[in-house]
Design an enzyme around this catalytic site. Structure first.
Site, PDB file in Angstrom:
ATOM      1  N   HIS A   5       0.857  -1.187   0.000  1.00 17.10           N
ATOM      2  CA  HIS A   5       0.000   0.000   0.000  1.00 17.10           C
ATOM      3  C   HIS A   5       0.891   1.234   0.000  1.00 17.10           C
ATOM      4  O   HIS A   5       1.940   1.234   0.626  1.00 17.10           O
ATOM      5  CB  HIS A   5      -0.885   0.005   1.264  1.00 17.10           C
ATOM      6  CG  HIS A   5      -2.044   0.930   1.145  1.00 17.10           C
ATOM      7  ND1 HIS A   5      -1.951   2.261   1.430  1.00 17.10           N
ATOM      8  CD2 HIS A   5      -3.320   0.716   0.758  1.00 17.10           C
ATOM      9  CE1 HIS A   5      -3.133   2.831   1.221  1.00 17.10           C
ATOM     10  NE2 HIS A   5      -3.977   1.924   0.811  1.00 17.10           N
ATOM     11  N   ASP A  63      -7.908  -5.486   0.392  1.00 17.26           N
ATOM     12  CA  ASP A  63      -8.418  -6.359  -0.669  1.00 17.26           C
ATOM     13  C   ASP A  63      -8.020  -7.814  -0.501  1.00 17.26           C
ATOM     14  O   ASP A  63      -8.526  -8.680  -1.209  1.00 17.26           O
ATOM     15  CB  ASP A  63      -7.906  -5.856  -2.033  1.00 17.26           C
ATOM     16  CG  ASP A  63      -8.607  -4.584  -2.445  1.00 17.26           C
ATOM     17  OD1 ASP A  63      -9.781  -4.425  -2.097  1.00 17.26           O
ATOM     18  OD2 ASP A  63      -7.968  -3.740  -3.098  1.00 17.26           O
TER      19      ASP A  63
HETATM   20  N1  ACO Z   1       4.052  -7.622  -4.751  1.00 15.23           N
HETATM   21  C1  ACO Z   1       5.374  -7.613  -4.989  1.00 15.23           C
HETATM   22  N2  ACO Z   1       6.163  -6.527  -4.898  1.00 15.23           N
HETATM   23  C2  ACO Z   1       5.574  -5.376  -4.574  1.00 15.23           C
HETATM   24  C3  ACO Z   1       4.186  -5.297  -4.303  1.00 15.23           C
HETATM   25  C4  ACO Z   1       3.430  -6.470  -4.405  1.00 15.23           C
HETATM   26  N3  ACO Z   1       2.103  -6.469  -4.182  1.00 15.23           N
HETATM   27  N4  ACO Z   1       3.865  -4.018  -3.997  1.00 15.23           N
HETATM   28  C5  ACO Z   1       5.009  -3.320  -4.057  1.00 15.23           C
HETATM   29  N5  ACO Z   1       6.043  -4.148  -4.408  1.00 15.23           N
HETATM   30  C6  ACO Z   1       7.460  -3.780  -4.515  1.00 15.23           C
HETATM   31  C7  ACO Z   1       7.752  -3.024  -5.806  1.00 15.23           C
HETATM   32  O1  ACO Z   1       8.127  -3.912  -6.835  1.00 15.23           O
HETATM   33  C8  ACO Z   1       8.885  -2.124  -5.366  1.00 15.23           C
HETATM   34  O2  ACO Z   1      10.043  -2.919  -5.299  1.00 15.23           O
HETATM   35  P1  ACO Z   1      11.510  -2.248  -5.598  1.00 15.23           P
HETATM   36  O3  ACO Z   1      11.741  -1.288  -4.467  1.00 15.23           O
HETATM   37  O4  ACO Z   1      12.443  -3.403  -5.632  1.00 15.23           O
HETATM   38  O5  ACO Z   1      11.380  -1.561  -6.933  1.00 15.23           O
HETATM   39  C9  ACO Z   1       8.506  -1.743  -3.931  1.00 15.23           C
HETATM   40  O6  ACO Z   1       7.729  -2.855  -3.447  1.00 15.23           O
HETATM   41  C10 ACO Z   1       7.695  -0.458  -3.823  1.00 15.23           C
HETATM   42  O7  ACO Z   1       6.570  -0.594  -4.662  1.00 15.23           O
HETATM   43  P2  ACO Z   1       5.867   0.604  -5.436  1.00 15.23           P
HETATM   44  O8  ACO Z   1       5.087   0.050  -6.576  1.00 15.23           O
HETATM   45  O9  ACO Z   1       6.884   1.664  -5.737  1.00 15.23           O
HETATM   46  O10 ACO Z   1       4.909   1.151  -4.300  1.00 15.23           O
HETATM   47  P3  ACO Z   1       3.642   2.065  -4.490  1.00 15.23           P
HETATM   48  O11 ACO Z   1       3.410   2.739  -3.206  1.00 15.23           O
HETATM   49  O12 ACO Z   1       3.796   2.931  -5.707  1.00 15.23           O
HETATM   50  O13 ACO Z   1       2.472   1.016  -4.821  1.00 15.23           O
HETATM   51  C11 ACO Z   1       0.616  -0.428  -4.620  1.00 15.23           C
HETATM   52  C12 ACO Z   1       1.467   0.658  -3.941  1.00 15.23           C
HETATM   53  C13 ACO Z   1       0.187   0.055  -6.025  1.00 15.23           C
HETATM   54  C14 ACO Z   1      -0.618  -0.683  -3.801  1.00 15.23           C
HETATM   55  C15 ACO Z   1       1.480  -1.707  -4.750  1.00 15.23           C
HETATM   56  O14 ACO Z   1       1.882  -2.154  -3.472  1.00 15.23           O
HETATM   57  C16 ACO Z   1       0.737  -2.825  -5.505  1.00 15.23           C
HETATM   58  O15 ACO Z   1       0.767  -2.850  -6.741  1.00 15.23           O
HETATM   59  N6  ACO Z   1       0.087  -3.774  -4.767  1.00 15.23           N
HETATM   60  C17 ACO Z   1      -0.669  -4.828  -5.388  1.00 15.23           C
HETATM   61  C18 ACO Z   1      -2.026  -4.301  -5.851  1.00 15.23           C
HETATM   62  C19 ACO Z   1      -2.974  -4.038  -4.688  1.00 15.23           C
HETATM   63  O16 ACO Z   1      -3.136  -4.871  -3.812  1.00 15.23           O
HETATM   64  N7  ACO Z   1      -3.624  -2.866  -4.731  1.00 15.23           N
HETATM   65  C20 ACO Z   1      -4.613  -2.479  -3.716  1.00 15.23           C
HETATM   66  C21 ACO Z   1      -4.114  -1.314  -2.939  1.00 15.23           C
HETATM   67  S1  ACO Z   1      -5.195  -0.960  -1.634  1.00 15.23           S
HETATM   68  C22 ACO Z   1      -6.518  -0.221  -2.341  1.00 15.23           C
HETATM   69  O17 ACO Z   1      -6.467   0.475  -3.297  1.00 15.23           O
HETATM   70  C23 ACO Z   1      -7.750  -0.545  -1.761  1.00 15.23           C
END
Ligand code: ACO
Length: 446
Positions: A323, A381
């Site tokens: 998140h 979720d």
């Molecule tokens: N699985 C694996 N790796 C992940 C995940 C994940 N679910 N989420 C983040 N990471 C990793 C990224 O690859 C990144 O790694 P790095 O530092 O090696 O490049 C690091 O963690 C940071 O991730 P970002 O994408 O930069 O974080 P951001 O804050 O932009 O994204 C998000 C947040 C979009 C929610 C992300 O965690 C994600 O895609 N999660 C899966 C989708 C999800 O569950 N969304 C629901 C969110 S809650 C809501 O809206 C109700």
């Protein structure tokens, strides 16, 4: 002008300090001072509104990593501690002790209602649960296989074509009317999207039922026989609605605010919010979680799946994890996880293989260095889809349920913005890195 600090400070502790200012200086030590605006809780903010006028430079913050887009009194999140509060009340308390319409009132008005205020609000919302009969023809124009979120984007915005008397957002009475209509009609529109997809007749709302029970009735009743809503399921549904009601300036809420900042009507703005929510990185994740659990298929396949996620080359993410704000367990996920056990036990589905996979996936991920290092925890979720599945709600409807519940937050944030006399049209600027001026080349010589 004071000299700028020689060394950069790792993390500033501004709490309790007076007259804090921040400076931007050029190499000749010509500095611009920017005031700090205090938050009642959480990070204070640097007021950069005059920066461009004073210096000719913009701030640059794609994804709003360090930018507060507005001032708000509605919802507070401490992502490090895993805290979520609406108007000061903890989400765990609201989920346990309140109901969705009461929480909607709280979000909208700032205080919990007394008995009369609550009865009036429930009555006002309930009076608007029906939708214009003509809307059924709009639904009939869609292919039966349409994703219900595609229908919802259009159906919510189309309310502005039917309810002209609530479109003047500058008028408080008109605003209130649209708010009641929006909250009341979303369950009806949502259930209609489902009924249409399976070829069953639309079921009219029943105002003798509670908000959540009425929704379940419109989803699952058929004219041919009586359908009794299970009180346990209605209660669980209501709690899920509370958990999704608001979440400060997330992508869909910010979309609603930005759309509304131009003076667009509230129904059109909620349509824009629904479109933004649909994405898999936001509300679409609940549908993606269930698909992921089904693809994993068995606990023994989890290690392979985790390796694939960590490898990144396949582009897979552990859906329902991570998140932007929470760097700790999402408090909504914690409530849902324990509700999951209760609801599934009630439905005799406690041995659901997907729940088993989800719990094992969570256990393994929470111990894995990749997820620990990046502070990736289950979000709201991760468990919601398992409850929905046990309730018999089809996967494609999961994000629709999120939209239905988030409507309270969207309209509350919209109202707050409209009622703030300092609100301006949202107009972000950019860092331009394209061509500078060049001569047009005729097509013959390109
Ligand atoms: N699985 C694996 N790796 C992940 C995940 C994940 N679910 N989420 C983040 N990471 C990793 C990224 O690859 C990144 O790694 P790095 O530092 O090696 O490049 C690091 O963690 C940071 O991730 P970002 O994408 O930069 O974080 P951001 O804050 O932009 O994204 C998000 C947040 C979009 C929610 C992300 O965690 C994600 O895609 N999660 C899966 C989708 C999800 O569950 N969304 C629901 C969110 S809650 C809501 O809206 C109700």
């Amino acid at each position: 002008m004071p000299k700028p600090a020689e060394k950069t400070v790792e993390k500033l502790d501004l709490k309790g300090k007076k007259n804090i200012k921040m400076m931007v200086c050029d190499e000749e030590d010509k500095c611009v001072v920017m005031p700090v605006i205090r938050a009642s809780e959480g990070p204070d903010v640097l007021d950069v509104t005059k920066l461009y006028g004073d210096t000719g430079v913009f701030t640059y913050d794609p994804g709003f990593m360090s930018t507060a887009s507005c001032e708000s009194k509605i919802t507070y999140i401490d992502g490090d501690k895993g805290i979520l509060r609406h108007r000061g009340y903890d989400i765990q308390d609201l989920a346990k002790k309140s109901d969705y319409l009461e929480v909607s009132y709280l979000l909208l008005n700032g205080e919990l209602p007394d008995k009369k205020q609550k009865a009036d609000f429930v009555n006002n919302v309930t009076r608007h649960t029906m939708v214009h009969e003509q809307l059924s023809f709009l639904y009939r124009g869609f292919p039966r296989r349409s994703h219900p979120m595609a229908i919802m984007c259009g159906a919510a915005a189309s309310l502005s074509a039917f309810y002209h008397d609530g479109l003047d957002s500058r008028d408080p009475a008109s605003r209130e009317l649209s708010i009641h209509r929006m909250i009341a009609k979303m369950p009806t529109l949502s259930a209609m999207a489902y009924k249409y997809s399976i070829g069953q007749p639309f079921v009219y709302p029943r105002n003798d039922l509670s908000f959540a029970a009425n929704f379940l009735h419109m989803m699952f009743a058929v004219p041919a026989e009586e359908y009794k809503v299970s009180p346990t399921l209605a209660k669980a549904m209501d709690m899920i609605f509370i958990l999704h009601a608001d979440h400060e300036q997330n992508a869909s809420t910010s979309t609603v605010r930005l759309a509304a900042s131009s003076g667009a009507n509230p129904f059109a703005c909620i349509g824009a919010g629904i479109a933004s929510l649909w994405g898999a990185a936001h509300g679409g994740a609940n549908e993606a979680v269930l698909k992921m659990l089904q693809e994993i298929g068995d606990v023994k396949n989890i290690p392979d799946f985790i390796s694939r996620v960590k490898d990144k080359s396949a582009g897979d993410r552990l859906m329902g994890f991570g998140h932007r704000v929470y760097k700790n367990y999402d408090p909504r996920a914690a409530v849902l996880k324990s509700a999951c056990d209760d609801v599934l036990a009630e439905l005799g589905a406690e041995n659901d293989p997907l729940l088993k996979i989800a719990k094992e996936l969570e256990r393994i991920a929470l111990q894995d260095e990749y997820f620990v290092q990046r502070k990736l925890f289950p979000n709201v979720d991760f468990y919601s889809g398992i409850i929905y599945k046990a309730m018999g709600i089809p996967t494609q409807m999961y994000t629709v349920l999120f939209a239905l519940a988030r409507t309270a937050g969207w309209v509350a944030q919209w109202k707050e913005m409209i009622e703030d006399p300092t609100s301006k049209i949202g107009r972000p600027r950019q860092l331009y890195t394209g061509y500078t001026q060049r001569d047009f080349v005729p097509i013959e010589t390109r």
